[in-house]
Structures are given as structure tokens and as C-alpha cells.
Motif scaffolding. Structure first.
Motif, PDB file in Angstrom:
ATOM      1  N   UNK A 478     113.828  25.974 -11.409  1.00 36.92           N
ATOM      2  CA  UNK A 478     112.937  27.048 -11.904  1.00 36.92           C
ATOM      3  C   UNK A 478     113.012  27.350 -13.321  1.00 36.92           C
ATOM      4  N   UNK A 479     114.114  26.650 -13.933  1.00 33.00           N
ATOM      5  CA  UNK A 479     114.468  26.657 -15.426  1.00 33.00           C
ATOM      6  C   UNK A 479     113.615  25.773 -16.151  1.00 33.00           C
ATOM      7  N   UNK A 480     113.665  25.877 -17.590  1.00 30.63           N
ATOM      8  CA  UNK A 480     112.934  25.073 -18.354  1.00 30.63           C
ATOM      9  C   UNK A 480     113.773  24.079 -18.869  1.00 30.63           C
ATOM     10  N   UNK A 481     113.636  23.001 -18.217  1.00 29.00           N
ATOM     11  CA  UNK A 481     114.423  21.733 -18.753  1.00 29.00           C
ATOM     12  C   UNK A 481     114.487  21.170 -19.999  1.00 29.00           C
ATOM     13  N   UNK A 482     113.398  21.257 -20.631  1.00 31.91           N
ATOM     14  CA  UNK A 482     113.157  20.838 -22.166  1.00 31.91           C
ATOM     15  C   UNK A 482     113.944  21.691 -22.907  1.00 31.91           C
ATOM     16  N   UNK A 483     113.915  22.870 -22.615  1.00 32.02           N
ATOM     17  CA  UNK A 483     114.540  23.748 -23.765  1.00 32.02           C
ATOM     18  C   UNK A 483     116.006  23.525 -23.713  1.00 32.02           C
ATOM     19  N   UNK A 484     116.632  23.060 -22.295  1.00 38.65           N
ATOM     20  CA  UNK A 484     117.982  23.092 -22.303  1.00 38.65           C
ATOM     21  C   UNK A 484     118.597  21.645 -22.923  1.00 38.65           C
ATOM     22  N   UNK A 485     117.749  20.896 -22.699  1.00 41.09           N
ATOM     23  CA  UNK A 485     118.019  19.450 -23.400  1.00 41.09           C
ATOM     24  C   UNK A 485     118.355  19.607 -24.856  1.00 41.09           C
ATOM     25  N   UNK A 486     117.427  20.456 -25.713  1.00 42.99           N
ATOM     26  CA  UNK A 486     117.352  20.225 -26.983  1.00 42.99           C
ATOM     27  C   UNK A 486     118.426  20.265 -27.995  1.00 42.99           C
ATOM     28  N   UNK A 487     119.590  20.656 -27.439  1.00 42.20           N
ATOM     29  CA  UNK A 487     120.916  20.857 -28.174  1.00 42.20           C
ATOM     30  C   UNK A 487     121.951  20.362 -27.474  1.00 42.20           C
ATOM     31  N   UNK A 488     121.694  19.073 -26.256  1.00 42.85           N
ATOM     32  CA  UNK A 488     122.954  18.868 -25.385  1.00 42.85           C
ATOM     33  C   UNK A 488     123.006  17.449 -26.033  1.00 42.85           C
ATOM     34  N   UNK A 489     124.210  16.730 -25.956  1.00 40.63           N
ATOM     35  CA  UNK A 489     124.733  15.395 -26.123  1.00 40.63           C
ATOM     36  C   UNK A 489     123.964  14.579 -24.981  1.00 40.63           C
ATOM     37  N   UNK A 490     124.328  13.279 -25.430  1.00 41.67           N
ATOM     38  CA  UNK A 490     123.753  12.446 -24.182  1.00 41.67           C
ATOM     39  C   UNK A 490     124.800  12.372 -23.061  1.00 41.67           C
ATOM     40  N   UNK A 491     125.909  12.556 -23.277  1.00 39.95           N
ATOM     41  CA  UNK A 491     126.880  12.817 -22.180  1.00 39.95           C
ATOM     42  C   UNK A 491     126.468  13.854 -21.215  1.00 39.95           C
ATOM     43  N   UNK A 518     111.090  22.331  -3.681  1.00 35.80           N
ATOM     44  CA  UNK A 518     112.103  22.328  -4.553  1.00 35.80           C
ATOM     45  C   UNK A 518     112.804  20.777  -4.915  1.00 35.80           C
ATOM     46  N   UNK A 519     112.577  20.251  -3.667  1.00 36.24           N
ATOM     47  CA  UNK A 519     113.244  18.655  -3.609  1.00 36.24           C
ATOM     48  C   UNK A 519     112.306  17.838  -4.775  1.00 36.24           C
ATOM     49  N   UNK A 520     110.827  18.323  -4.470  1.00 37.18           N
ATOM     50  CA  UNK A 520     109.993  17.752  -5.590  1.00 37.18           C
ATOM     51  C   UNK A 520     110.307  17.901  -6.884  1.00 37.18           C
ATOM     52  N   UNK A 521     110.387  19.154  -7.237  1.00 36.20           N
ATOM     53  CA  UNK A 521     110.745  19.427  -8.615  1.00 36.20           C
ATOM     54  C   UNK A 521     111.837  18.912  -9.069  1.00 36.20           C
ATOM     55  N   UNK A 522     113.015  19.065  -8.172  1.00 40.89           N
ATOM     56  CA  UNK A 522     114.498  18.280  -8.701  1.00 40.89           C
ATOM     57  C   UNK A 522     114.122  16.720  -8.956  1.00 40.89           C
ATOM     58  N   UNK A 523     113.251  16.079  -8.290  1.00 43.09           N
ATOM     59  CA  UNK A 523     113.107  14.484  -8.570  1.00 43.09           C
ATOM     60  C   UNK A 523     112.207  14.361  -9.750  1.00 43.09           C
ATOM     61  N   UNK A 524     111.114  15.347  -9.872  1.00 39.25           N
ATOM     62  CA  UNK A 524     110.560  15.139 -11.406  1.00 39.25           C
ATOM     63  C   UNK A 524     111.463  15.644 -12.369  1.00 39.25           C
ATOM     64  N   UNK A 525     112.512  16.651 -12.499  1.00 37.66           N
ATOM     65  CA  UNK A 525     113.421  16.876 -13.298  1.00 37.66           C
ATOM     66  C   UNK A 525     114.347  15.612 -13.693  1.00 37.66           C
ATOM     67  N   UNK A 526     114.801  15.001 -12.764  1.00 33.09           N
ATOM     68  CA  UNK A 526     115.365  13.761 -12.783  1.00 33.09           C
ATOM     69  C   UNK A 526     114.633  12.743 -13.779  1.00 33.09           C
ATOM     70  N   UNK A 527     113.400  12.501 -13.145  1.00 32.66           N
ATOM     71  CA  UNK A 527     112.673  11.673 -14.184  1.00 32.66           C
ATOM     72  C   UNK A 527     112.563  11.897 -15.657  1.00 32.66           C
ATOM     73  N   UNK A 528     112.133  13.390 -15.613  1.00 30.95           N
ATOM     74  CA  UNK A 528     112.039  13.871 -17.017  1.00 30.95           C
ATOM     75  C   UNK A 528     113.403  13.763 -17.931  1.00 30.95           C
ATOM     76  N   UNK A 530     115.891  11.544 -17.506  1.00 31.67           N
ATOM     77  CA  UNK A 530     115.974  10.224 -17.749  1.00 31.67           C
ATOM     78  C   UNK A 530     115.035   9.611 -18.920  1.00 31.67           C
ATOM     79  N   UNK A 531     113.975   9.971 -18.910  1.00 32.26           N
ATOM     80  CA  UNK A 531     112.917   9.591 -19.919  1.00 32.26           C
ATOM     81  C   UNK A 531     113.168  10.064 -21.156  1.00 32.26           C
ATOM     82  N   UNK A 532     114.052  11.160 -21.490  1.00 33.27           N
ATOM     83  CA  UNK A 532     114.423  11.386 -22.806  1.00 33.27           C
ATOM     84  C   UNK A 532     115.665  10.545 -23.471  1.00 33.27           C
ATOM     85  N   UNK A 533     116.311   9.963 -22.490  1.00 34.56           N
ATOM     86  CA  UNK A 533     117.382   9.146 -22.892  1.00 34.56           C
ATOM     87  C   UNK A 533     116.911   7.900 -23.685  1.00 34.56           C
TER      88      UNK A 533
END
Length: 544
Positions: A478-491, A518-528, A530-533
Motif C-alpha cells: 500500500x506504500x509508494x514504492x517509487x518514493x521509497x527508492x529515491x534515496x536508497x542504495x542499490x544494495x 496483495x499478491x498481484x501488487x507485490x509481484x508488480x512491485x518486484x518488477x518495478x 528490478x526495472x529501476x536497477x
């Protein structure tokens, strides 16, 4: 086998003159070691051929499938036993356990470490046999406690088998191999030997009262099906007729996991009494060990603190004769009169109204199934009244949902405090739902030392931990995954992918109680994520 679709029929010849099941209930020490010192002939036939048994298991089956030669079991006798599985390679059906057990009531889940043996024994005079008697047992082995279903199945198979031997078992196993897998909540039509047995497998979401099978598709079933009201429930009233006045004491002994030895004149009476006693705690799981063994152990176990000796059913006037409560010191010989030999004093007063109602039902010739329903409902309500305060207190130890945040480790379940729980009973105790008076506090204190409290607590804690993990996964989704990733390292991002994948695998394996969305949303988050790496990391996380 371990499922309805592949039970294993064992045919056992006469291994020796003396050995047979008498009840052994409770949490006493293992009885296996001494059981295998004497000589025992091997099993004659085992079907299906790919069902694996160790030599020790085969020996146990031989010993446990023949009644004591002095029991006078002439004719046909049906009984059951329970034995521990040995080590070695197990059958491939264990992989289905998790899915079935997640939907089945705890009392009907597959046993992970024990086999149930369902026996059809025939002993008749036969002058053509050297010993003067035809003696043979057909044994169905399963990890499912479906006593009513499997005993009914044996009643169809065994008489034919004793006449036709091996070809009969081969044909039966071929039919059973086509049966559907046991599915909690569904009614199954099971064809065998020209009849169709119709049963409903209970589900965990069923209410307390047993549900008879729905009459489904009968127009397509020729001949009309044999409908079993239950796959597992015994005639409780018939089992407990001689001990009705001691039901409160016996229920407490079972609840506290006290060692109890049951002695009876025949294997069917003893095995049914043991199964009836272990069913007293439903819906609580019976966590102690229990066996049905042979009279060799009667002298060995006379030091046990609680021994129930039942005789042949007798009447006192028009009422069933009740066994007497006696001190353990009175039990001296094998010829002791029927009685409950114990120094235990029940914490709660007996329900005199229930006893009066049941005995009045005897006088009015009320059907046994109605009497059993009354007794089963009483035991169910008694156990629920005892467990509900524990459930309420346990639920209060769960962290609040608002304290679960997406990017932090979820808070821990608070520890169980026995003192805090006992203090809560004044306002939220069993007196709210149960009319029985007595020392409830003392009963809970002894319960905390029993295997049943440990088993209940471990199961509830596991369920709450999975719920906590599921809530954490939902919070992440339910959180905003893009906002969380902005200042996070690759690790940190890779670590999130790995953790999300682990949660997703567990959730898809029915270990986490989460919604499909929730399962579908989690799978989408994983793809999102990974796509940022960078491409090289994407190749590592998503290999072709």
C-alpha cells in the motif's frame, strides 16, 4: 497410504497366541521398545506395492492387528490402533499435507509421525487348520483419523478378501486409486466393490455441529449410495455409557495430559474408548501421545496414576451401570473389578443436569445418535468455555495494526504472562459462558504445565506471526514504492527485492493469509523495483 485415494490394505496372518490391543491413552512413555522382543511372522500381503513400511512398522502391525487369544473374539471384530512411524524413506504423498491440513479441522489433519491402523479380524473354528481356528486380520493403514469411513470400507472388503484373498485386494486398490483426494468441505462419492460410499470431509470453517453429507448427484449413482453421517465421529454415548458419572474427571484428565491406561474386555471397546477420550477436547488439538497396545503391558503400567477398567456393558435396572471411583492402591491384579482407579479430584463440579438428561433419555429409549449429540455438544461447549479466555488474552498480545509500517521490521508479539492472564479471568473468565462452578484458577494453573497448553500456544503464536507478516506485506504493497527508492542504495533495493520475493513465495504457498490482490501488487512491485536497477543487476535478479 496417507490419503483417501490410496489407503494401504495389510493382510496379516496369525503371528502368535497372545497379543492384542487394550487402550493406552495419555502422555505416558513410549511402549514400542518392548513390543518387538517376541517372534512375529511377516505380513502376508501389502497393497499397493509402492507403499513402503520399515521392518519395525511391519512387526508393529502384526502385533497390533491380533486380539489377545483369551479375549474370546469369535466371529468378526473391528478395532483400530495408532503406532509411531519409523525413520526411512517416506511415501510421496506427504507433499500434499500442507494444503489439506490448512483447510481441515485440527483433529482431522494428517498425522506427521504416526499411522492409524484400522483392523477387521476374523476368528472362526476351522478343523482344517492345525490350531483348530481360522485367524486372519485385514488392516488398512493411513495417516488420516477417518475411523468411521475406513471401518465401513473394511466391512465391505474384508469378508470378500477372506474368501478370494489377493485378487480381491488388487481389484479394490485399483478402484481406490481412482478416488478423488480428500477435500475439506466437499462431499465425495467413493465407489468400491459395487457400492458407492458418500461422505463429507469436514472443513475448518464448519460450525461445531457435524454436517451430514449433502445428497448430491444421487440420480447418477446406481445403486443408491451408502451415506455416512461422519468420516470420524464415534458413538460417544455408547462409548461413555459406563462412565457418565465421571465425565468431568475424565475430561480434566485429558485436558491436563495426565497418563491414563484403559483396560477393556475386547479390542473394539478399548480402542473406541481411547479414541472417544482423545476426542473430548475438540476443537482443541490433542497433543499427547496415545496408543492402543496389548495386554503384555498391563502389569508394567499398573503404577500409572490413572487407570480406567471397563467391563462388559451392564444395566442397573433400566439404567446403564456406572463404574465406581476407586483409589489406585485397590488395583492389584488383572482380575480387578471395573472402575476408575485414581486419586485425582476434579477441579470443577459435575454437570448433574446433563447426567439426569442423558439417563432420562435411556429410560425413554432416546436414539443413541441423539444422546451422543447431547454429550458431544456439552464437551464442545465446556472446552470452548475453557479456551475462549485464553484466545482473548492471546489476541491482546498482538501488536496494533497502526504500529506496522512498511519499511521497518514489524513489532514483536508480546510474551504470554500467566499471572496477567489469571488476573484477567475475574472479568473475562469461563464463568461468562459456562455454568459449572469450581476451581477454574487451579485448573488453568495445571493446564499451563500440560502438553496441550504448549501445543495450543505454539500453534496460536505461529498463526499470529504469519498474520503479522501478512499485515506487513500489505503495508508494503500500500506504500509508494517509487518514493521509497529515491534515496536508497542499490544494495538496499536488491535487499528489498529478495525479501519481497521470499514473502511472495511463502504467501503463494498458502503460508501467509493474504488476499490475491496483495499478491498481484507485490509481484508488480518486484518488477518495478528490478526495472529501476542497472541492466547487469537486472540480469542477475531475472536470469533468462
Amino acid at each position: 497410504g496417507d490419503s483417501v485415494q490410496r489407503p494401504s490394505q495389510q493382510a496379516s496372518g496369525s503371528p502368535r497366541d497372545t497379543a492384542g490391543p487394550t487402550g493406552n491413552g495419555g502422555s505416558g512413555s513410549s511402549l514400542e521398545g518392548k513390543c518387538h522382543q517376541a517372534l512375529c511372522l511377516p505380513l502376508q500381503l501389502v497393497y499397493p506395492n509402492d507403499f513402503r513400511l520399515t521392518d519395525k512398522e511391519k512387526s508393529s502391525i502384526c502385533y497390533l492387528s491380533f486380539p489377545d487369544s483369551h479375549s474370546g473374539c469369535l466371529g468378526d471384530t473391528q478395532f483400530s490402533f495408532r503406532m509411531r512411524q519409523c525413520g526411512g524413506q517416506r511415501s510421496p504423498w506427504h507433499a500434499d499435507d500442507r494444503h489439506y491440513n490448512s483447510r481441515a479441522p485440527v483433529a482431522l489433519q494428517r498425522e506427521p509421525a504416526h499411522y492409524f491402523g484400522y483392523v477387521y479380524f476374523r476368528q472362526v473354528k476351522d478343523s482344517s487348520v492345525k490350531r483348530g481356528y481360522f485367524q486372519k486380520s485385514l488392516v488398512l493403514v493411513s495417516r488420516l483419523p477417518f475411523v468411521r469411513l475406513f471401518q465401513a470400507l473394511l466391512s465391505f472388503i474384508a469378508p470378500e478378501y477372506f474368501d478370494k484373498l489377493a485378487p480381491c485386494l488388487e481389484a479394490v486398490c485399483s478402484e481406490i486409486d481412482q478416488w478423488p483426494a480428500p477435500a475439506p468441505g466437499q462431499t465425495l462419492n467413493l465407489p468400491v466393490m459395487g457400492v458407492v460410499v458418500q461422505v463429507r470431509i469436514p472443513s475448518r470453517v464448519d460450525k461445531g455441529e457435524s454436517s451430514p453429507p449433502k445428497q448430491c448427484d444421487q440420480e447418477n449413482l446406481l445403486p443408491a449410495p451408502v451415506v455416512l453421517a461422519s468420516v470420524h465421529e464415534l458413538d460417544l454415548f455408547r462409548c461413555f455409557r459406563p462412565v457418565l458419572t465421571h465425565m468431568q474427571t475424565l475430561w480434566e484428565l485429558m485436558l491436563l495430559g495426565e497418563p491414563l491406561l484403559v483396560l477393556a474386555p475386547s479390542p473394539d471397546v478399548s480402542s473406541e474408548m481411547v479414541l472417544a477420550l482423545t476426542s473430548c477436547l475438540q476443537p482443541l488439538r490433542f497433543c499427547c501421545d496415545f496408543r492402543v497396545t496389548n495386554p503384555f503391558f498391563i502389569k508394567t503400567l499398573q503404577h500409572w496414576p490413572h487407570i480406567l477398567r471397563v467391563g462388559e456393558p451392564k444395566m442397573s435396572g433400566d439404567l446403564p451401570k456406572q463404574v465406581k471411583l476407586k483409589k489406585p492402591s485397590r488395583l492389584k491384579t488383572l482380575d480387578t473389578k471395573p472402575g476408575l482407579y485414581t486419586a485425582y479430584t476434579a477441579h470443577l463440579h459435575r454437570d448433574k443436569a446433563l447426567l439426569k438428561r442423558l439417563l432420562k433419555g435411556v429410560q425413554k429409549k432416546r436414539p443413541s445418535d441423539v444422546q451422543s449429540a447431547l454429550l458431544r455438544r456439552h464437551l464442545l461447549e465446556l472446552t470452548q468455555s475453557f479456551i475462549i479466555p485464553l484466545e482473548h488474552y492471546m489476541a491482546s498480545l498482538m501488536p496494533l495494526q497502526k504500529s506496522i509500517t512498511p519499511w521497518k521490521t514489524p513489532p514483536q508479539i508480546r510474551p504470554f504472562s500467566q499471572d496477567d492472564f489469571l488476573h484477567s479471568l475475574e472479568h473475562a473468565g469461563p464463568q461468562l459462558t459456562c455454568i459449572l462452578k469450581g476451581d477454574w484458577l487451579g485448573l488453568y494453573r495445571r493446564f499451563f504445565k500440560s502438553p496441550h497448553f504448549d501445543g495450543w500456544y505454539r500453534q496460536r503464536h505461529k498463526e499470529m506471526a504469519l498474520k503479522l507478516e501478512a499485515l506487513h506485506l500489505e503495508a508494503i504493497c500500500e506504500a509508494n514504492i517509487e518514493t521509497w527508492m529515491k534515496d536508497k542504495s542499490e544494495v538496499e533495493v536488491v535487499d528489498l527485492v529478495l525479501k519481497l520475493r521470499e514473502k511472495l513465495v511463502r504467501a503463494q504457498g498458502h503460508q501467509l493469509p493474504v488476499k490475491e490482490a496483495t499478491l498481484q501488487r507485490a509481484q508488480l512491485y518486484i518488477e518495478t523495483v528490478i526495472g529501476s536497477l542497472p541492466k547487469d543487476l537486472q540480469a542477475v535478479l531475472c536470469p533468462p
